[in-house]
Design an enzyme around this catalytic site. Structure first.
Site, PDB file in Angstrom:
ATOM      1  N   ASP A 198     -28.381  -7.445  22.519  1.00  0.00           N
ATOM      2  CA  ASP A 198     -27.944  -8.106  21.293  1.00  0.00           C
ATOM      3  C   ASP A 198     -26.432  -8.169  21.146  1.00  0.00           C
ATOM      4  OD1 ASP A 198     -27.797  -5.443  21.077  1.00  0.00           O
ATOM      5  OD2 ASP A 198     -29.093  -5.248  19.340  1.00  0.00           O
ATOM      6  N   GLU A 235       4.998   7.893  -3.665  1.00  0.00           N
ATOM      7  CA  GLU A 235       5.290   8.547  -2.399  1.00  0.00           C
ATOM      8  C   GLU A 235       6.706   8.223  -1.914  1.00  0.00           C
ATOM      9  OE1 GLU A 235       2.972  10.399  -0.775  1.00  0.00           O
ATOM     10  OE2 GLU A 235       4.211  10.830   0.972  1.00  0.00           O
ATOM     11  N   ASP A 236       7.099   6.979  -2.010  1.00  0.00           N
ATOM     12  CA  ASP A 236       8.297   6.515  -1.300  1.00  0.00           C
ATOM     13  C   ASP A 236       9.498   6.221  -2.190  1.00  0.00           C
ATOM     14  OD1 ASP A 236       6.745   6.646   0.929  1.00  0.00           O
ATOM     15  OD2 ASP A 236       6.267   4.514   0.984  1.00  0.00           O
ATOM     16  N   ASP A 276      -5.308  -0.023   1.766  1.00  0.00           N
ATOM     17  CA  ASP A 276      -4.033   0.452   2.311  1.00  0.00           C
ATOM     18  C   ASP A 276      -4.174   0.721   3.809  1.00  0.00           C
ATOM     19  OD1 ASP A 276      -1.473   1.667   2.526  1.00  0.00           O
ATOM     20  OD2 ASP A 276      -2.340   3.645   2.094  1.00  0.00           O
ATOM     21  N   HIS A 308       0.890   1.180  -5.028  1.00  0.00           N
ATOM     22  CA  HIS A 308       0.290   2.392  -4.451  1.00  0.00           C
ATOM     23  C   HIS A 308       1.276   3.283  -3.693  1.00  0.00           C
ATOM     24  CE1 HIS A 308       0.004   0.107  -0.646  1.00  0.00           C
ATOM     25  NE2 HIS A 308       0.000   1.295  -0.086  1.00  0.00           N
ATOM     26  N   HIS A 367       3.630  -5.068   2.513  1.00  0.00           N
ATOM     27  CA  HIS A 367       2.495  -4.144   2.570  1.00  0.00           C
ATOM     28  C   HIS A 367       1.744  -4.059   1.239  1.00  0.00           C
ATOM     29  CE1 HIS A 367       0.096  -0.644   3.471  1.00  0.00           C
ATOM     30  NE2 HIS A 367       0.756   0.091   2.608  1.00  0.00           N
TER      31      HIS A 367
HETATM   32 MN    MN Z   1       0.579   2.104   1.840  1.00  0.00          MN
END
Ligand code: MN
Length: 730
Positions: free
Chosen positions: A259, A76-77, A139, A72, A48
């Site tokens: 279109d 958080e993790d 993300d 990123h 990821h």
């Molecule tokens: Mn992520």
């Protein structure tokens, strides 16, 4: 699986001088921290961050952004802290990762989702750095691409958030490719059956006309070549979501959509765009009203292109989009496409962008003088909406205001009644004055009291037109009632001279025929106009009772004019004896209660609605707040003293000793001042405050009086009192 080296290769292709070491270290830390984690797909989690970093590299962003892409999810993790990130990779990368983490924490409930535009703005305003948004979009793109692996309820929630927040955000930033893919992916998970059916129908229609598409494309190539234009021409199918939206908007079946098929013609220069437009209009018949010139009139997100729809003989219509390669780059990649690396430096690609108004101009202006690429991008701190402030109610509703708005604006935004009865405000839990400007992120709680009413003073700080209009309307209604009351008294008095009763005349609707003459719509308006001083009672009565018009009016009993004697009775605070409004002898003049000017003070008049002219001392702070409407200022002057006197408030600070009050009243009466009221308060520290309301003929007398009072033993200070009441203002 995507390898880290692929990303390095990609970045090196457009930015040879990048900080490879930074990226490598970011990769190592990310790989280490996520080492035991798996994606819902069962793949190693590292897939990821690598995919996110690759998307950022494709956007040609700087190394800090790509490093942030790799890292990123570590805040958080994993157990890595922001401080540790800053220590390892610098404040810039840490700030970006922190920003992305913060955005992820917003929960979009259904009510908030209704205010999606507000939320998009708020995200931008609060994160403050465009790169945070770009990392977040990258993300989200990868999460959407792999959404099939997560449980169904989560799919729907993520897809709907993407559709509500992130796709429009990408659109706002002009990132057409990102927006299109996010929408189609969301479409697939939000309306699975509809998506599948539409995709099948569109694919079938394309398959049927495949030969025709290639024929038209070849014709386009031949015709542009014949004119000596180097053009790159592709035939393409529109995005499924945008097709669906068009079908709904135009309420037509797919077969009638013009279109579905579009050709894109990319050329080198703007004049070529118009030449190509001419060529295609000669070759095929254009559909009237469907020619759009977004080159001359770019969209709000800076999209530029020419669009036209053409009808070939015996074949379905098709759309042609004509633009320069650079416009195409911007249409696809948006804000990120405005820079490129040149000799290791990030530079703007085109001076024409200077002309762009709004968002980009602000960015470009703040970053104009920066030449170092890293500094350049990190100074890309965007205040995309620099003039807006986002605030919350205690329950989490979001309200956007122009900068400088106050709790009063907030109160009126919530509800008119909340505004009308607002008595105070708590911002972030603390009581603040109502005129405090609100800041981004403030939580605002409005305190109300049923008996409380809007104050005219609010007009000096309320910012939004909604609040100002509501306050004005409220005050105007109140003033009108007062004017009607004054008008009735004036009329009653005038009619009494002719032995007529106002009540009976009103019952007989005797005034009705006069409305047109005086420009009034109803009897209250007419009477209010008398109260305002627009119509004199004499003029109205002369018209009402023509027999009185020629008769001599009994002279007023004294030199005091009829109006002022009536007013003195009507108005609680009395008329101003001895004041003349220059050139306007008839106007009612009253002394402002807030500053209580005395003859000799410098004064200025304000034309009020319903109370004639209000006379303030020029030093009065209230009068300064009135200057917002200079047309209502009127010169006034004191008349020569005629034995009249005015009342003035005094505040006398003394030691708390025996007989103090008696000494003071003696000084006052020795100076021939009448005492209207006097009141003493003692405080625990052995001091007393005496508030007195006394009469004085003029300023010189008052000054002498103040000197005598100050000379009394035990008196520490004497001041003229300025009332905080604003009842007089205006
Ligand atoms: Mn992520």
């Amino acid at each position: 699986m995507l390898r880290f080296e692929d990303i390095l290769e990609k970045v090196e292709s457009y930015h040879p001088g990048l900080d490879v070491d930074l990226l490598r270290r970011a990769y190592v830390v990310s790989a280490h921290e996520h080492r035991n984690q798996l994606r819902s797909s069962g793949e190693p989690y590292l897939v990821h961050p690598l995919a996110v970093a690759m998307t950022l590299a494709e956007m040609k962003l700087d190394d800090a952004s790509i490093a942030a892409g790799l890292l990123h999810d570590v805040l958080e993790d994993t157990t890595v802290s922001k401080e540790r990130l800053a220590g390892l990779f610098g404040a810039d990368v840490a700030h970006l990762v922190d920003g992305v983490t913060k955005i992820g924490k917003y929960a979009f409930t259904s009510r908030e989702a209704q205010q999606a535009e507000t939320f998009r703005k708020m995200l931008l305003a609060m994160t403050g750095d465009l790169r945070v948004i770009l990392v977040k979009l990258a993300d989200r793109l990868h999460n959407m691409r792999t959404l099939e692996h997560v449980p169904e309820p989560k799919q729907r929630a993520t897809a709907s958030e993407t559709m509500e927040i992130y796709a429009p955000l990408a659109n706002r930033l002009g990132m057409g490719k990102m927006k299109g893919e996010l929408e189609d992916l969301s479409f697939r998970f939000l309306h699975p059956e509809e998506f599948t059916a539409l995709r099948a129908a569109v694919d079938e229609r394309i398959a049927v006309s495949a030969a025709n598409v290639e024929k038209i494309r070849q014709e386009l190539v031949a015709k542009t070549k014949a004119m000596g234009i180097e053009a790159e021409i592709t035939g393409r199918v529109k995005r499924y979501w945008s097709i669906r939206q068009k079908l709904i908007r135009q309420a037509i079946p797919l077969e009638q959509l013009y279109d579905v098929l579009a050709f894109r013609v990319l050329v080198d220069a703007v004049p070529d765009c118009y030449t190509v437009l001419g060529i295609v209009h000669q070759a095929w018949r254009p559909v009237p009203g469907r020619i759009k010139d977004y080159i001359a009139m770019p969209k709000r997100n800076f999209y530029q292109s020419l669009h036209t729809t053409l009808v070939p003989e015996g074949a379905p219509p098709f759309e042609v989009q004509i633009r320069t390669r650079e416009m195409d780059l911007i249409a696809e990649n948006g804000i990120a496409a405005h820079w490129k690396y040149k000799e290791g430096k990030l530079v703007r690609t085109d001076a024409r962008h200077e002309e762009h108004v709004g968002v980009l101009r602000q960015i470009l202006e703040t970053t104009k003088d920066v030449s170092d690429p890293r500094e350049f991008l990190s100074s890309l701190r965007i205040d995309l909406y620099p003039d807006d402030v986002y605030t919350f109610s205690p329950k989490g509703a979001v309200y956007a205001f122009p900068r400088g708005a106050t709790p009063v604006d907030f109160a009126y935004r919530v509800h008119t009644d909340v505004g009308h009865h607002c008595v105070g405000a708590r911002v972030n839990g603390r009581l603040v004055p109502l005129k405090t400007p609100l800041a981004n992120g403030d939580i605002v709680e409005i305190l109300t009291a049923p008996a409380s009413q809007p104050s005219r003073d609010w007009l000096s700080f309320a910012l939004t037109s909604r609040a100002r209009n509501k306050i004005r309307a409220f005050i105007h209604t109140g003033e009108k009632e007062k004017s009607i009351e004054i008008g009735r008294r004036l009329l009653e008095r005038e009619l009494k001279k002719w032995k007529k009763s106002l009540v009976k005349l009103l019952e007989a609707r005797a005034f009705d025929p006069l409305f047109a003459d005086f420009g009034a719509g109803k009897v209250d308006d007419l009477i209010a106009d008398v109260g305002y001083g627009k119509i004199t009672p004499r003029a109205l009565v002369a018209r009402l009772l023509p027999e009185t018009a020629s008769e001599a009016v009994p002279p007023p009993p004294s030199k005091v004019s009829a109006i002022s004697s009536v007013v003195r009775r009507v108005l609680p605070f009395g008329a101003a004896a001895g004041i003349r409004v220059k050139g306007e002898n008839d106007l009612l003049a009253t002394l402002a209660r807030c500053c209580q000017p005395v003859p000799g003070d410098d004064i200025v008049g304000y034309v009020t609605r319903g109370r004639g002219v209000s006379v303030h001392a020029t030093t009065c702070p209230n009068v300064r707040s009135l200057l917002f409407d200079p047309s209502r200022e009127i010169p006034v002057e004191w008349e020569a003293a005629k034995g009249a006197s005015v009342t003035v408030g005094l505040e006398i600070h003394t030691e708390d000793r025996q007989g103090m009050l008696a000494h003071i009243t003696r000084v006052l009466s020795a100076a021939n001042s009448n005492i209207r009221s006097i009141e003493a308060r003692t405080s625990r520290d052995g001091n007393a405050t005496i508030e007195a309301s006394v009469t004085t003929p003029d300023r010189r007398h008052l000054e002498r009086l103040l000197v005598s009072l100050r000379a009394l033993p035990g008196v520490t200070d004497v001041r003229r009192k300025l009332r905080d009441s604003d009842a007089e203002v205006g």
